[in-house]
Enzyme design. Structure first.
Site, short mmCIF file in Angstrom:
data_model
loop_
_atom_site.label_atom_id
_atom_site.label_comp_id
_atom_site.label_asym_id
_atom_site.label_seq_id
_atom_site.Cartn_x
_atom_site.Cartn_y
_atom_site.Cartn_z
N LEU A 132 3.34 -10.03 -4.41
CA LEU A 132 4.39 -9.02 -4.38
C LEU A 132 4.77 -8.63 -5.81
O LEU A 132 4.62 -9.43 -6.74
CB LEU A 132 5.64 -9.55 -3.66
CG LEU A 132 5.43 -10.03 -2.22
CD1 LEU A 132 6.72 -10.68 -1.71
CD2 LEU A 132 5.01 -8.90 -1.31
N THR B 11 -4.21 -15.13 -4.03
CA THR B 11 -2.90 -14.48 -4.12
C THR B 11 -1.77 -15.50 -3.98
O THR B 11 -2.00 -16.67 -3.76
CB THR B 11 -2.76 -13.41 -3.03
OG1 THR B 11 -2.95 -14.03 -1.75
CG2 THR B 11 -3.79 -12.32 -3.20
N ASP C 202 0.85 -1.19 0.00
CA ASP C 202 0.00 0.00 0.00
C ASP C 202 0.88 1.24 0.00
O ASP C 202 1.68 1.45 0.93
CB ASP C 202 -0.91 0.02 1.23
CG ASP C 202 -2.06 -0.97 1.13
OD1 ASP C 202 -2.12 -1.68 0.11
OD2 ASP C 202 -2.89 -1.03 2.05
#
Length: 564
Positions: free
Chosen positions: A508, A467, A200
């Site tokens: 990532l 994810t 973020d």
């Protein structure tokens, strides 16, 4: 409220400028300045807002700060290379269709701060920042063969002013840009705040009126055993209570999705092909059990149960009484450690003899995970209902001939509904799977905790996104008992078993060959027991992607046009 730039040096940067290392350390900025007020007043009205000195209210550390001129230069080179190799988008699509192995469509996640809430003089207005640079970036993605983009539609931006007052104007402008490039949109209804999760780059809060409701009733936020309130998202415990100006959280979110559908009815099913319903922190269906943003949690800590707000405690008391053990209804396990404990350091999670495997443990974990699944069930049901209403775009799912000769036509929303699941892979190789349990996934070595989630998704005709598709087991410390590969295989095989469409995301930003190889393996399903990905969402468009554009383009070719 969103974070702002306050340093005088920082205020001098142009919205599209890229700060040098010296500037980031507080040196004198060398980039171009924003237009003066007099210069801005001479611009056409439609361009005046974008030219105003709003740099003091833009997000700090944005992912996408590359100058527009540099992007245009790159785009020109891409066109030249593409023409020379005769790889225009039409030819690329033809190659994809002709390939004996079907390729995997690739979506790219746009920066979190693509639409920003400009706050000035007591007023706030959503704004598409760096509009011209974004248009060039979208053209680059389209030219490279990307299928579409994923976009966060922030609750805290589009319904910031007051309950039921929606402003999707900046998203309208963005979606029109996307459509003009021939790209599709996966719209994420982001009912959480940004700034507390890995990657973020900015802070976007919940709507101000929601935060004000939280000041009056702090228990609408998740609470841990120490009494800490997590203001990233609302507790699932208050789903059915009118805590938001007379509306329940489920009603408020359903009406937001309905307003979105009304605004973009002309694009649903054509440009906007999927709506992902945010379910919790980072938009994922989980509890905020590992809050990294405020420093309380560090990898590979097991996390903590988030069940101490009054609404969840009331639900726990009711469940314990129904189970004939009212003594179990006073809170979570007393011996489950803290955020940064290891599994073996606790009485609850230790592999053999741990109370997770006792009658009490099974009761508590079933209740804790069940509340999360019920939350997703309610939200997806409400979303499907509003998207299926008359006068909203729908598609025919099937036509069935009846015994009397008539026909029964079954319709569904024109967009695919989906949710996000988190890749909580640490402690997967232990018996208890502690980190998954605190996150709300009742998954252990003896129990498939993802099966009830996928069965619920199947009932709603919804898809799932998962994810960590780029991670390998060998990249993690042995003591953390990680297995992203084992977890992904389990989730993929469960999705295939239940017939639920599955897509993937990388957790990532990585552009190394190991990550690309692993994503391709995950996408095409190397295990006989596992399925394959319907599509991949790559995280994310920004300066790092621009710096690694050649590697990204080669990776796209592997996924979208696999060799024969």
């Amino acid at each position: 409220m969103a974070s702002t730039l306050s340093s005088p040096q920082l205020r001098a940067w142009a919205p599209g400028g890229r700060p040098s290392r010296q500037e980031r350390r507080g040196g004198r900025p060398r980039g171009p300045l924003v237009p003066s007020r007099a210069e801005a007043q001479r611009l056409p009205a439609t361009e005046r807002l974008a030219a105003q000195d709003y740099s003091g209210s833009l997000p700090l550390g944005t992912d996408f700060a590359r100058p527009e001129a540099e992007l245009r230069s790159m785009l020109s080179r891409i066109y030249q290379a593409s023409d020379a190799a005769q790889l225009a988008p039409e030819r690329r699509r033809a190659q994809r269709l002709a390939a004996p192995v079907r390729g995997v469509p690739v979506y790219v996640m746009l920066p979190l701060d693509t639409v920003w809430l400009l706050e000035r003089d007591g007023a706030a207005q959503p704004l598409l920042i760096r509009e011209k640079a974004m248009e060039v970036g979208l053209e680059m993605l389209s030219r490279a063969g990307v299928e579409g983009v994923m976009i966060d539609v922030w609750w805290g931006i589009a319904e910031h002013e007051a309950p039921g007052r929606y402003d999707f104007s900046a998203y309208r402008k963005l979606f029109q840009q996307v459509a003009s490039k021939g790209l599709k949109v996966q719209a994420v209804m982001s009912f959480h705040a940004a700034g507390n999760n890995v990657g973020d780059c900015c802070r976007i809060s919940l709507p101000r009126w929601v935060l004000e409701a939280g000041e009056r009733d702090p228990d609408i936020f998740y609470t841990d055993s120490s009494g800490y309130r997590n203001r990233e998202c609302l507790s699932v415990g208050c789903d059915e209570y009118p805590v938001l100006a007379g509306r329940t959280p489920v009603q408020a979110r359903a009406e937001f999705i309905g307003a979105f559908a009304d605004e973009f009815s002309d694009l649903l099913g054509s440009t906007v092909t999927e709506v992902t319903v945010g379910m919790g922190p980072a938009g994922e269906l989980r509890y905020p059990s590992y809050p990294e943003g405020d420093g309380r949690w560090r990898f590979p800590g097991i996390g903590q149960f988030q069940c101490y707000d009054k609404y969840m405690l009331a639900s726990l008391r009711e469940a314990s009484i129904a189970a004939g053990h009212p003594e179990w209804g006073h809170g979570g396990p007393h011996d489950s450690g803290n955020y940064n404990s290891q599994s073996s350091e606790t009485g609850f999670f230790k592999s053999y003899g741990g109370s997770w495997d006792s009658e009490y443990g099974q009761f508590f974990l079933s209740w804790y995970s069940g509340l999360l699944i019920a939350h997703a069930d309610r939200l997806l049901g409400a979303a499907k209902s509003v998207l299926s209403q008359r006068c909203r775009p729908r598609s025919m799912r099937e036509a069935r001939e009846l015994s009397d000769g008539g026909m029964l036509y079954v319709f569904e929303p024109a967009v695919q509904l989906s949710i996000k699941l988190a890749g909580v892979h640490w402690w997967f190789k232990s018996r208890a799977h502690a980190a998954e349990l605190t996150a709300g996934y009742y998954n252990t070595r003896e129990r498939n905790g993802y099966l009830p989630i996928f069965e619920m998704l199947k009932r709603h005709g919804s898809a799932a996104s998962f994810t960590c598709v780029e991670m390998r087991d060998c990249e993690h410390p042995l003591e953390a008992r990680c297995s992203p590969e084992g977890l992904l295989n389990q989730v993929l095989s469960t999705a295939a078993r239940t017939g639920v469409p599955m897509s993937g995301e990388n957790a990532l930003q990585r552009y190394d060959q190991w990550a690309f190889d692993k994503i391709c393996d995950s996408a095409f399903g190397q295990s006989v027991m596992a399925g394959r990905l319907e599509k991949l969402t790559f995280l994310r468009m920004g300066d790092m992607m621009i710096d690694n554009w050649s590697a990204f383009g080669a990776f796209l070719q592997r996924l979208t046009c696999p060799p024969s």
